[in-house]
Design a protein around this motif. Structure first.
Motif, PDB file in Angstrom:
ATOM      1  N   UNK A   1      52.386  44.459  44.550  1.00  0.00           N
ATOM      2  CA  UNK A   1      52.864  45.310  45.640  1.00  0.00           C
ATOM      3  C   UNK A   1      54.225  45.888  45.255  1.00  0.00           C
ATOM      4  N   UNK A   2      54.384  47.172  45.508  1.00  0.00           N
ATOM      5  CA  UNK A   2      55.730  47.751  45.541  1.00  0.00           C
ATOM      6  C   UNK A   2      56.072  47.885  47.015  1.00  0.00           C
ATOM      7  N   UNK A   3      57.198  47.247  47.432  1.00  0.00           N
ATOM      8  CA  UNK A   3      57.538  47.157  48.856  1.00  0.00           C
ATOM      9  C   UNK A   3      58.929  47.733  49.092  1.00  0.00           C
ATOM     10  N   UNK A   4      59.040  48.536  50.138  1.00  0.00           N
ATOM     11  CA  UNK A   4      60.337  49.001  50.621  1.00  0.00           C
ATOM     12  C   UNK A   4      60.513  48.536  52.062  1.00  0.00           C
ATOM     13  N   UNK A   5      61.647  47.874  52.336  1.00  0.00           N
ATOM     14  CA  UNK A   5      61.954  47.445  53.700  1.00  0.00           C
ATOM     15  C   UNK A   5      62.605  48.622  54.418  1.00  0.00           C
ATOM     16  N   UNK A   6      61.908  49.179  55.401  1.00  0.00           N
ATOM     17  CA  UNK A   6      62.384  50.373  56.099  1.00  0.00           C
ATOM     18  C   UNK A   6      63.341  50.014  57.228  1.00  0.00           C
ATOM     19  N   UNK A   7      62.990  48.984  58.016  1.00  0.00           N
ATOM     20  CA  UNK A   7      63.822  48.658  59.175  1.00  0.00           C
ATOM     21  C   UNK A   7      63.585  47.209  59.585  1.00  0.00           C
ATOM     22  N   UNK A   8      64.600  46.613  60.217  1.00  0.00           N
ATOM     23  CA  UNK A   8      64.504  45.272  60.790  1.00  0.00           C
ATOM     24  C   UNK A   8      65.201  45.271  62.147  1.00  0.00           C
ATOM     25  N   UNK A   9      64.616  44.540  63.117  1.00  0.00           N
ATOM     26  CA  UNK A   9      65.173  44.532  64.467  1.00  0.00           C
ATOM     27  C   UNK A   9      65.271  43.111  65.014  1.00  0.00           C
TER      28      UNK A   9
ATOM     29  N   UNK B   1      59.683  46.875  59.710  1.00  0.00           N
ATOM     30  CA  UNK B   1      58.830  47.979  59.269  1.00  0.00           C
ATOM     31  C   UNK B   1      58.960  48.057  57.750  1.00  0.00           C
ATOM     32  N   UNK B   2      57.832  48.058  57.080  1.00  0.00           N
ATOM     33  CA  UNK B   2      57.828  48.186  55.620  1.00  0.00           C
ATOM     34  C   UNK B   2      56.840  49.269  55.217  1.00  0.00           C
ATOM     35  N   UNK B   3      57.017  49.760  53.995  1.00  0.00           N
ATOM     36  CA  UNK B   3      55.978  50.599  53.406  1.00  0.00           C
ATOM     37  C   UNK B   3      55.708  50.072  52.006  1.00  0.00           C
ATOM     38  N   UNK B   4      54.470  50.205  51.575  1.00  0.00           N
ATOM     39  CA  UNK B   4      54.109  49.570  50.310  1.00  0.00           C
ATOM     40  C   UNK B   4      52.983  50.328  49.624  1.00  0.00           C
TER      41      UNK B   4
ATOM     42  N   UNK C   1      64.689  39.787  53.289  1.00  0.00           N
ATOM     43  CA  UNK C   1      65.564  40.775  52.665  1.00  0.00           C
ATOM     44  C   UNK C   1      66.355  41.534  53.711  1.00  0.00           C
ATOM     45  N   UNK C   2      66.717  42.773  53.361  1.00  0.00           N
ATOM     46  CA  UNK C   2      67.465  43.611  54.307  1.00  0.00           C
ATOM     47  C   UNK C   2      66.953  45.039  54.189  1.00  0.00           C
ATOM     48  N   UNK C   3      67.185  45.871  55.213  1.00  0.00           N
ATOM     49  CA  UNK C   3      66.721  47.256  55.147  1.00  0.00           C
ATOM     50  C   UNK C   3      67.244  47.958  53.897  1.00  0.00           C
ATOM     51  N   UNK C   4      66.350  48.681  53.232  1.00  0.00           N
ATOM     52  CA  UNK C   4      66.701  49.368  51.995  1.00  0.00           C
ATOM     53  C   UNK C   4      66.256  48.632  50.745  1.00  0.00           C
ATOM     54  N   UNK C   5      65.900  47.327  50.881  1.00  0.00           N
ATOM     55  CA  UNK C   5      65.427  46.578  49.717  1.00  0.00           C
ATOM     56  C   UNK C   5      64.140  47.195  49.170  1.00  0.00           C
ATOM     57  N   UNK C   6      64.032  47.227  47.817  1.00  0.00           N
ATOM     58  CA  UNK C   6      62.847  47.777  47.151  1.00  0.00           C
ATOM     59  C   UNK C   6      62.472  46.814  46.030  1.00  0.00           C
ATOM     60  N   UNK C   7      61.275  46.235  46.136  1.00  0.00           N
ATOM     61  CA  UNK C   7      60.904  45.194  45.177  1.00  0.00           C
ATOM     62  C   UNK C   7      59.437  45.290  44.795  1.00  0.00           C
TER      63      UNK C   7
ATOM     64  N   UNK D   1      46.425  53.864  54.161  1.00  0.00           N
ATOM     65  CA  UNK D   1      46.489  55.245  53.682  1.00  0.00           C
ATOM     66  C   UNK D   1      46.749  56.225  54.829  1.00  0.00           C
ATOM     67  N   UNK D   2      46.230  55.901  56.011  1.00  0.00           N
ATOM     68  CA  UNK D   2      46.434  56.788  57.155  1.00  0.00           C
ATOM     69  C   UNK D   2      47.814  56.641  57.781  1.00  0.00           C
ATOM     70  N   UNK D   3      48.592  55.653  57.332  1.00  0.00           N
ATOM     71  CA  UNK D   3      49.930  55.437  57.892  1.00  0.00           C
ATOM     72  C   UNK D   3      51.019  55.606  56.836  1.00  0.00           C
ATOM     73  N   UNK D   4      50.704  56.342  55.748  1.00  0.00           N
ATOM     74  CA  UNK D   4      51.665  56.588  54.661  1.00  0.00           C
ATOM     75  C   UNK D   4      52.128  55.286  54.013  1.00  0.00           C
ATOM     76  N   UNK D   5      51.262  54.262  54.070  1.00  0.00           N
ATOM     77  CA  UNK D   5      51.607  52.976  53.466  1.00  0.00           C
ATOM     78  C   UNK D   5      52.468  52.102  54.346  1.00  0.00           C
TER      79      UNK D   5
END
Length: 705
Positions: free
Chosen positions: A443-451, A345-348, A424-430, A397-401
């Motif tokens: 893109x500004x990307x944050x890794x939210x979760x990995x499973x 799961x990422x947000x960007x 990467x790993x959860x918490x990475x911001x690039x 936009x409808x999914x908060x990125x």
């Protein structure tokens, strides 16, 4: 990143369809929804339905529309021609019926269909609130109000046909079926009678002589017998359209053993060179590998290749093979190993610098903007607020990125984006820069979760297809040509096939507008040849896939009653049983009591108990409706029946008792409601099928396709 474009591509039809809903803005202003579709063209009519023409130009538009909607998953054109024809016939038949009964869809009803509790799927997907999972009707209406002004949008007509009109058609169909369904009624007496019948059971004695006691070969069936049987059972031998049959022989042009061995040698000769290559992507492109290089990792659990367990154990740089993978000889080289999640799961936030090659923002301004966004997000600013204000990715936009991806989607993502998300790993911001055919930007990307993290492998595959050589192809072609040249009629065809020990395969029931033949695949041109020739004509060789086919037309059967040749396989077994029944009755069934008949036939008297009226299956006999019917004939209780020709033999029965088993699961009123519901559900469907069957349809597709 290309994933954004992929998502947009996936939902493009929905997005543009919403644009097309400006038509609804105009439709909703009308008193009623019109049914006309502007039929009429100078390009010729490919058919008529109850006198209404299907113009080729309009038909082609529908095919093109279907092709566009399916995209890369579009069926072959011949399949689309068939499905669009069926759809068009259905539309015309139903529209004519709606007009006949005065059925319309009002503006208010269309408004309810679009904005009511159950909106169409294509609409609800676009305007469902991700927070609540509910359809945001106000947002949809507001959007319609905005796009109502887009009168000159060239895509409106196309998407009206793709989305709006089908929605109207479906609503009208539901009204029509409800109209028919509400006319259904089951009286109480019928339910009571049905319940009584379902509870009835019978006991009887019988004598039977199976048809199998007389060999089929001893019974002769003439053409006159077939003709007579057809006339007595016309409904069973009607065909809605003309069909033809062919016999054919095959000359194999697939790869020979020698061809396969040669390709194997070629692959083996590249093994050491492949192992030494430091740039696998460039090397595979240079040697023209059938399998393109994927510069990414595949999870071990998703590695779908032969010998996967062995390949996973390779050391980095080691090569395994050759092995057969599909239709290729393949070498596998281990490039690298790592661990990787199966889902992320990422947000960007995306800032574009260009779209489809057209600049939208200078690179320096975009870089400063994304850096400022990154700083604000990392300082605790509301991420969704930043998405809504700055992101150029409308799809998120409808999914908060936010996006959820699985490892199977990795190849579709832009490389830079995918590597942040999966490597990467959860918490990475690039911040990453992406350039592809769809757009360029940051893109500004944050890794939210990995499973589900597990071992993953980067593997290069060098493969060569196992194909026939030109020599093999020429040999098959020459053999087919020689066979065709010496087989100019059915007799010569059969004799030559026998001399050359070639299996003769037959295909019945080929229709004029078919596009495939079982065992031969897509063969439209071959089918055209069949209908452009007559019985006894032999074809030139047709190349179909990896084979050459020579065929002879063996039969023609016009619309209406089947001819004798066509009907014989269906009628002959039934006529044989009829003749056997006559023979059994005249020679074996003598006497006035069941015991006398049994003695005359040389069999014993048997007994059947608890045979149900609703399910007339007789133990040790099977499904014999005539026998079960006689068992429930009150006039035969205590009396012997006349001989009855059943499905499996000839019977004489004597009824002994008819009784009832109480049905505690259902009363008459419950059954009445059930029967009435079944009538409502099936009545509409059967009525529509009956309308199409009764329609006067003239099909001219053969003249065009």
């Amino acid at each position: 990143m290309s994933v954004i474009q992929k998502i947009r591509d996936k939902y493009a039809a929905l997005v543009i369809a919403v644009i097309a809903l400006s038509l609804v803005g105009f439709i909703l202003m009308d008193a009623f929804v019109g049914r006309g579709r502007g039929m009429g063209s100078a390009n010729g009519s490919i058919g008529k339905v109850n006198g209404e023409k299907i113009e080729r130009n309009d038909f082609e538009k529908k095919i093109n529309l279907q092709t566009a909607m399916y995209g890369s998953q579009a069926p072959q054109r011949e399949q689309l021609i068939s499905s669009v024809w069926d759809q068009t016939v259905d539309e015309i038949v139903m529209n004519q019926e709606y007009e006949k009964v005065g059925l319309q869809l009002t503006a208010k009803e269309l408004n309810d269909v679009l904005f009511g509790a159950n909106p169409p799927q294509w609409l609800s997907q676009q305007f469902t609130d991700p927070q609540t999972g509910q359809f945001n009707v106000n947002q949809a209406k507001q959007y319609f109000a905005q796009i109502k002004k887009q009168k000159n949008n060239p895509n409106l007509e196309m998407f009206n046909e793709a989305y709006i009109q089908p929605t109207i058609d479906q609503a009208l169909r539901m009204k029509y079926m409800a109209l028919l369904g509400n006319s259904s009624f089951v009286p109480k007496w019928l339910a009571e009678r049905t319940l009584a019948d379902q509870s009835s059971v019978a006991r009887f004695s019988y004598v039977s002589v199976p048809y199998a006691t007389i060999s089929d070969s001893s019974v002769k069936v003439t053409d006159d017998d077939i003709k007579s049987y057809i006339q007595k059972h016309k409904e069973s031998f009607k065909q809605d359209e003309a069909v033809r049959s062919v016999s054919y022989v095959v000359f194999n042009a697939s790869a020979s053993r020698q061809d396969s061995a040669k390709i194997l040698d070629q692959v083996n000769s590249l093994k050491s060179e492949f192992a030494a290559a430091t740039d696998p992507e460039t090397y595979l492109a240079r040697v023209s590998s059938e399998t393109p290089y994927f510069n990414g990792y595949t999870l071990g659990s998703k590695l779908q290749v032969p010998n996967a367990d062995t390949i996973k154990k390779l050391a980095i740089g080691q090569v395994y093979g050759p092995f057969i993978d599909g239709g290729n000889y393949t070498l596998a080289k281990m490039i690298d190993k790592r661990t990787m999640p199966d889902s992320v799961k990422v947000r960007h936030i995306l800032i574009k610098t260009a779209e489809k090659g057209q600049p939208t923002l200078s690179d320096s301004i975009a870089k400063k903007r994304i850096d400022s966004i990154a700083a604000a997000a990392q300082s605790g600013a509301d991420f969704n607020a930043l998405v809504q204000k700055y992101s150029d990715d409308q799809g998120s936009k409808n999914t908060k990125g936010e996006y959820d991806f699985t490892s199977s989607q990795f190849p579709n993502l832009s490389k830079e984006f995918a590597e942040v998300a999966f490597y990467g790993k959860p918490g990475d911001k690039k911040v990453v820069k992406v350039e592809n055919q769809a757009y360029s930007g940051y893109h500004y990307i944050e890794v939210v979760d990995q499973k589900k993290i597990e071992p993953a492998y980067k593997i290069a595959y060098l493969s060569r297809p196992i194909e026939a050589s030109q020599e093999t192809i020429n040999t098959a072609n020459n053999a087919a040509s020689q066979f065709a040249a010496s087989s100019r009629n059915n007799k010569q065809f059969t004799e030559n096939a026998s001399k050359q020990h070639l299996p003769v395969l037959s295909v019945p029931d080929i229709k004029k507008n078919d596009f495939q033949i079982a065992g031969l695949g897509d063969s439209r041109q071959f089918i055209r040849w069949i209908y452009e020739n007559k019985t006894g004509d032999v074809s030139e060789p047709y190349e179909l896939g990896d084979k050459y086919v020579v065929a002879v037309v063996t039969g023609e059967s016009d619309k209406g009653l089947m001819n004798v040749a066509k009907a014989r396989p269906l009628a002959e077994p039934l006529i044989i049983n009829e003749k056997k029944a006559q023979q059994i009755i005249s020679t074996k069934f003598k006497g006035t009591t069941l015991e006398q008949v049994a003695q005359s036939a040389g069999v014993g008297v048997l007994h059947a108990d608890s045979v149900g009226f609703a399910q007339p299956f007789i133990p040790n006999i099977g499904n014999e409706p005539k026998i079960a019917g006689a068992a429930f004939n009150k006039g035969l209780q205590g009396k012997m029946s006349e001989p009855i020709a059943g499905n499996t033999g000839v019977f004489v029965i004597k009824g002994e008792n008819i009784s009832a088993v109480p049905n505690t699961d259902m009363n008459a009123e419950q059954l009445r409601k059930q029967l009435e519901m079944q009538q409502k559900q099936m009545g509409g469907y059967r009525s529509i099928e009956a309308l199409k069957k009764a329609a006067n349809i003239k099909d001219n597709r053969f003249d065009f396709y």
